[in-house]
Design a protein around this motif. Structure first.
Motif, PDB file in Angstrom:
ATOM      1  N   SER A 161       0.875  -1.171   0.000  1.00  0.00           N
ATOM      2  CA  SER A 161       0.000   0.000   0.000  1.00  0.00           C
ATOM      3  C   SER A 161       0.915   1.225   0.000  1.00  0.00           C
ATOM      4  O   SER A 161       1.784   1.363   0.846  1.00  0.00           O
ATOM      5  CB  SER A 161      -0.939  -0.004   1.203  1.00  0.00           C
ATOM      6  OG  SER A 161      -0.216   0.091   2.400  1.00  0.00           O
ATOM      7  N   ASP A 165       1.620   5.146   0.280  1.00  0.00           N
ATOM      8  CA  ASP A 165       1.160   6.422   0.821  1.00  0.00           C
ATOM      9  C   ASP A 165       1.589   7.584  -0.066  1.00  0.00           C
ATOM     10  O   ASP A 165       0.856   8.543  -0.251  1.00  0.00           O
ATOM     11  CB  ASP A 165       1.706   6.643   2.232  1.00  0.00           C
ATOM     12  CG  ASP A 165       1.285   5.556   3.192  1.00  0.00           C
ATOM     13  OD1 ASP A 165       0.140   5.080   3.091  1.00  0.00           O
ATOM     14  OD2 ASP A 165       2.103   5.168   4.051  1.00  0.00           O
ATOM     15  N   GLN A 198       6.898   6.300  -0.035  1.00  0.00           N
ATOM     16  CA  GLN A 198       6.541   5.884   1.315  1.00  0.00           C
ATOM     17  C   GLN A 198       5.466   4.822   1.150  1.00  0.00           C
ATOM     18  O   GLN A 198       4.432   5.077   0.519  1.00  0.00           O
ATOM     19  CB  GLN A 198       6.007   7.054   2.148  1.00  0.00           C
ATOM     20  CG  GLN A 198       7.048   8.116   2.391  1.00  0.00           C
ATOM     21  CD  GLN A 198       6.473   9.333   3.082  1.00  0.00           C
ATOM     22  OE1 GLN A 198       5.295   9.654   2.929  1.00  0.00           O
ATOM     23  NE2 GLN A 198       7.321  10.026   3.828  1.00  0.00           N
TER      24      GLN A 198
END
Length: 159
Positions: A115, A117, A128
């Motif tokens: 995932s 960011d 990130q």
């Protein structure tokens, strides 16, 4: 002679003090073992990051050193963004301490998950992201462990 060869190899790879700068880090928990690595940049601006565009694909390769080494490869279809998970993701960890040291742990059968960011290849040039995977020993593919981690690094200088 057995001692001389590793010593010569170590000296040939030695880098002068101050020649490397940490530009980010990767942290992970591999089967309960906390591991940390630094993504480094040399004085000449080259970093342990490679971004390659091949037609409609963009590949990002991250390499970091610390508690052994880690390599993470991401493949994106089209322009990479934080809104779209990578189409391909590989993780390889070579811990040098703890109970899992001495083996190469790699993602193979089950695809790792990520995932994102932040993923900026233009201005900030930074990623990130969190990742998780099941990694198996290269020399004993039935020995698999879970890993969860975090990437927070610059992607180096622009093209």
């Amino acid at each position: 002679m057995k001692v001389l060869i590793p010593l010569l190899l170590a000296l040939s790879f030695a880098t002068p003090a101050g020649a490397l700068e940490a530009i980010g880090e990767i942290r992970a928990n591999l089967d309960g073992e906390e591991l940390n690595w630094k993504v480094l940049r040399q004085d000449d601006g080259s970093a342990m990051v490679q971004i390659t565009d091949i037609g409609p694909l963009t590949m990002i390769e991250l390499h970091a050193l610390g508690d052994g080494s880690i390599s993470i490869g991401l493949i994106f279809h089209g322009k990479p963004s934080g809104d779209t998970p990578p189409a391909g993701l590989t993780i390889e960890i070579r811990p040098d301490r703890g109970a899992l040291a001495g083996a190469v742990w790699e993602s193979e059968d089950e695809s790792p998950q990520m995932s994102i960011d932040l993923l900026d290849l233009e201005d900030e040039r930074r990623i990130q992201a969190n990742f998780s995977a099941t990694l198996c020993r290269r020399d004993a593919p039935d020995d698999c462990r879970d890993v969860e981690g975090r990437i927070d690094t610059s992607l180096g200088a622009g093209p």
